[in-house]
Design a protein around this motif. Structure first.
Motif, PDB file in Angstrom:
ATOM      1  N   SER A 186       9.183   4.342  -3.679  1.00  0.00           N
ATOM      2  CA  SER A 186       8.242   3.274  -4.021  1.00  0.00           C
ATOM      3  C   SER A 186       8.974   1.951  -4.227  1.00  0.00           C
ATOM      4  CB  SER A 186       7.462   3.644  -5.286  1.00  0.00           C
ATOM      5  OG  SER A 186       6.555   2.622  -5.637  1.00  0.00           O
ATOM      6  N   ALA A 187      10.116   2.008  -4.906  1.00  0.00           N
ATOM      7  CA  ALA A 187      10.912   0.791  -5.133  1.00  0.00           C
ATOM      8  C   ALA A 187      11.425   0.214  -3.817  1.00  0.00           C
ATOM      9  CB  ALA A 187      12.085   1.113  -6.062  1.00  0.00           C
ATOM     10  N   VAL A 188      11.788   1.081  -2.887  1.00  0.00           N
ATOM     11  CA  VAL A 188      12.237   0.646  -1.563  1.00  0.00           C
ATOM     12  C   VAL A 188      11.136  -0.156  -0.869  1.00  0.00           C
ATOM     13  CG1 VAL A 188      12.755   1.504   0.762  1.00  0.00           C
ATOM     14  CG2 VAL A 188      13.983   2.421  -1.200  1.00  0.00           C
ATOM     15  N   CYS A 189       9.890   0.304  -0.986  1.00  0.00           N
ATOM     16  CA  CYS A 189       8.762  -0.389  -0.354  1.00  0.00           C
ATOM     17  C   CYS A 189       8.486  -1.747  -1.011  1.00  0.00           C
ATOM     18  CB  CYS A 189       7.504   0.484  -0.410  1.00  0.00           C
ATOM     19  SG  CYS A 189       7.644   1.999   0.549  1.00  0.00           S
ATOM     20  N   VAL A 190       8.684  -1.830  -2.314  1.00  0.00           N
ATOM     21  CA  VAL A 190       8.540  -3.116  -3.006  1.00  0.00           C
ATOM     22  C   VAL A 190       9.594  -4.101  -2.494  1.00  0.00           C
ATOM     23  CG1 VAL A 190       8.723  -4.281  -5.239  1.00  0.00           C
ATOM     24  CG2 VAL A 190       7.506  -2.097  -5.068  1.00  0.00           C
ATOM     25  N   MET A 191      10.823  -3.612  -2.316  1.00  0.00           N
ATOM     26  CA  MET A 191      11.884  -4.459  -1.778  1.00  0.00           C
ATOM     27  C   MET A 191      11.521  -4.966  -0.373  1.00  0.00           C
ATOM     28  SD  MET A 191      15.838  -3.403  -0.938  1.00  0.00           S
ATOM     29  CE  MET A 191      15.925  -2.490  -2.481  1.00  0.00           C
ATOM     30  N   ALA A 192      10.938  -4.088   0.439  1.00  0.00           N
ATOM     31  CA  ALA A 192      10.524  -4.486   1.785  1.00  0.00           C
ATOM     32  C   ALA A 192       9.450  -5.567   1.724  1.00  0.00           C
ATOM     33  CB  ALA A 192      10.003  -3.270   2.556  1.00  0.00           C
ATOM     34  N   LEU A 220       0.830  -1.203   0.000  1.00  0.00           N
ATOM     35  CA  LEU A 220       0.000   0.000   0.000  1.00  0.00           C
ATOM     36  C   LEU A 220       0.866   1.254   0.000  1.00  0.00           C
ATOM     37  CD1 LEU A 220      -2.916   1.152   0.217  1.00  0.00           C
ATOM     38  CD2 LEU A 220      -2.617   1.101   2.711  1.00  0.00           C
ATOM     39  N   THR A 221       1.946   1.228   0.772  1.00  0.00           N
ATOM     40  CA  THR A 221       2.874   2.362   0.823  1.00  0.00           C
ATOM     41  C   THR A 221       3.537   2.578  -0.532  1.00  0.00           C
ATOM     42  OG1 THR A 221       3.309   1.866   3.150  1.00  0.00           O
ATOM     43  CG2 THR A 221       4.854   3.325   2.044  1.00  0.00           C
ATOM     44  N   ALA A 222       3.964   1.503  -1.172  1.00  0.00           N
ATOM     45  CA  ALA A 222       4.586   1.601  -2.500  1.00  0.00           C
ATOM     46  C   ALA A 222       3.615   2.232  -3.501  1.00  0.00           C
ATOM     47  CB  ALA A 222       5.018   0.222  -2.980  1.00  0.00           C
ATOM     48  N   GLY A 223       2.348   1.798  -3.452  1.00  0.00           N
ATOM     49  CA  GLY A 223       1.338   2.355  -4.356  1.00  0.00           C
ATOM     50  C   GLY A 223       1.094   3.831  -4.103  1.00  0.00           C
ATOM     51  N   GLY A 224       1.138   4.241  -2.831  1.00  0.00           N
ATOM     52  CA  GLY A 224       0.947   5.656  -2.498  1.00  0.00           C
ATOM     53  C   GLY A 224       2.037   6.536  -3.069  1.00  0.00           C
ATOM     54  N   TYR A 225       3.277   6.063  -2.995  1.00  0.00           N
ATOM     55  CA  TYR A 225       4.387   6.844  -3.567  1.00  0.00           C
ATOM     56  C   TYR A 225       4.269   6.950  -5.090  1.00  0.00           C
ATOM     57  CZ  TYR A 225       7.289   7.900   0.468  1.00  0.00           C
ATOM     58  OH  TYR A 225       7.773   8.444   1.629  1.00  0.00           O
ATOM     59  N   LEU A 226       3.824   5.865  -5.723  1.00  0.00           N
ATOM     60  CA  LEU A 226       3.627   5.919  -7.176  1.00  0.00           C
ATOM     61  C   LEU A 226       2.570   6.952  -7.541  1.00  0.00           C
ATOM     62  CD1 LEU A 226       3.701   2.195  -8.398  1.00  0.00           C
ATOM     63  CD2 LEU A 226       5.377   3.995  -8.863  1.00  0.00           C
TER      64      LEU A 226
END
Length: 453
Positions: free
Chosen positions: A430-436, A341-347
């Motif tokens: 956003s990429a950082v959140c995907v990695m997490a 959800l966080t990754a999507g928010g940054y996008l």
């Protein structure tokens, strides 16, 4: 016929016994809920207020920037570095602080932390150049080091594992409260105190938000009890029940020595996940007012009011997700969902720069994901660490994770100075959140996600 009657009688008695046991279990759970409600009201509101001012003193610089940067002639890079240096001090002194907390006791040590960071934060009003800006931001980090992991460790002394998700969620909801209260408060101080007695609004901001932490430190010293056994506000029976619940928790498969924290590969995975989480949080936290301003909002009070909206949404999401995780006894997919959800928010923020409505929606997604992610995350370390190792291990994970707070604010400021836009930094976050998300799903053994129901 007689045999059938006998079997029927035995069956009925077994059914009655099962129903009696079930009723007794329900009554026991109800009594536990009443008892833990009493504990919650004693402990949680105090720590929520303390964490509120910890976050106000940590991030009020994001609002002070609206006046401070032009008054002192700081570039975005200077501001980003100053915001990051808080986490350098935090990183260096986190583990030593929590080891001392374990030895000295939470009551005295948390009170010391609060008084010292309140003084350091109030002294930010005297900043006049880059050197003192950097120095005081570093010192605030040093003084605050140990507070959050200290409180999380304190919870392990009072709550069994199946209740910590909700308790951590209540505690971390202070971040939402900080955004709800802190934004309008900062906007009001900047707008109405600017020039009062010849003092700039940003200086009033540091002073008025630093002093309450000193007072709260004294309140902590007065109200807290280090252990269940020391709590004068509990009866002997209540203490016995609480100690039994703690004792019934599954014990980690390790001893409690300090050296044990280095033996578990999952310690490093957890640290990497938390670094990603902190990068995602601070990347937004220190730049949110500026992003709203870039969408055409000029008045500082209006900016403060608008920052409330993502926090209000995140507060509701945090409590719902934390409660859902506890009720279902599930950690992995709740945490992975929050990271996604966080990754999507940054996008969303990156796709619609300068547009207020998508920006607010994106920031709401980011904060909901991050703030609900945190309390679930902190239920995992006590699954493999105990005693001194738990105190030091929680601090180590938190400390290594805080490196994300050094990287993200500086990265956003530097990219903004170089490109004139924060959008490339938003894609990186956003990429950082995907990695997490990947680390959450595949990096932590399944046994550490198990919750006793």
């Amino acid at each position: 016929h007689a045999l059938c009657n006998t079997l029927k009688t035995i069956t009925n008695r077994c059914t009655m016994t099962a129903e009696t046991l079930s009723a007794a279990q329900s009554r026991g759970e109800l009594l536990d809920d009443v008892l833990y409600r009493k504990v919650n009201w004693r402990i949680i509101p105090l720590f929520i207020i303390c964490f509120l001012f910890a976050y106000l003193d940590r991030v009020n610089i994001s609002f002070a920037k609206l006046q401070m940067q032009s008054d002192l002639g700081f570039s975005d890079t200077v501001y980003g570095l100053g915001a990051s240096l808080f986490f350098v001090g935090y990183f260096l002194f986190e583990v030593p602080s929590n080891i001392l907390l374990h030895k000295v006791g939470a009551r005295v040590w948390i009170a010391r932390i609060m008084v010292s960071w309140g003084i350091a934060s109030a002294c930010m009003m005297f900043v006049s150049d880059e050197f003192w800006f950097y120095t005081l931001r570093f010192l605030i980090g040093v003084m605050e080091a140990g507070f959050v992991p200290g409180v999380l460790y304190y919870f392990t002394q009072w709550y069994p594992g199946n209740r910590r998700g909700r308790v951590n969620a209540y505690f971390k909801s202070s971040i939402c409260l900080c955004g709800i209260v802190g934004g309008p408060l900062a906007g009001f101080i900047l707008g109405h105190f600017d020039g009062l007695y010849g003092i700039a609004g940003w200086k009033w901001l540091f002073l008025l938000e630093g002093l309450p932490s000193i007072v709260l430190g004294v309140v902590v010293l007065w109200l807290l009890s280090d252990k269940i056994e020391d709590a004068s506000w509990l009866t002997a029976d209540e203490k016995r029940v609480l100690l039994e619940r703690i004792a019934s928790d599954p014990k980690p498969d390790s001893s409690s020595r300090f050296s044990d924290i280095w033996k578990h590969p999952v310690t490093y995975v957890m640290s990497a996940i938390y670094l990603c989480l902190v990068m995602a949080l601070t990347g937004l936290l220190f730049w949110m007012p500026q992003l709203i301003k870039s969408a055409g909002v000029a008045d500082t009070f209006d900016i403060g009011l608008l920052t409330m909206i993502p926090y209000l949404i995140a507060a509701v999401g945090n409590l719902l997700i934390g409660s859902s995780s506890d009720k279902r006894g599930e950690r992995r997919w709740h945490m992975a969902g929050c990271a996604s959800l966080t990754a999507g928010g940054y996008l969303l923020c990156a796709w619609f720069p300068g547009q207020l409505l998508p920006l607010m929606a994106g920031m709401s997604m980011i904060l909901t994901g991050i703030i609900a992610w945190m309390p679930i995350f902190w239920t995992i370390p006590p699954r493999f660490l105990t005693g001194l190792a738990a105190a030091a291990g929680i601090a180590l994970i938190n400390s290594l994770g805080q490196l994300g707070g050094i990287i993200a604010p500086f990265m956003v400021g530097r990219i903004k100075d170089l490109t004139g836009s924060a959008t490339p930094a938003l894609y990186m976050l956003s990429a950082v959140c995907v990695m997490a998300t990947v680390l959450v799903i595949w990096g932590i053994p399944a046994r550490y996600y198990q919750v006793k129901q």
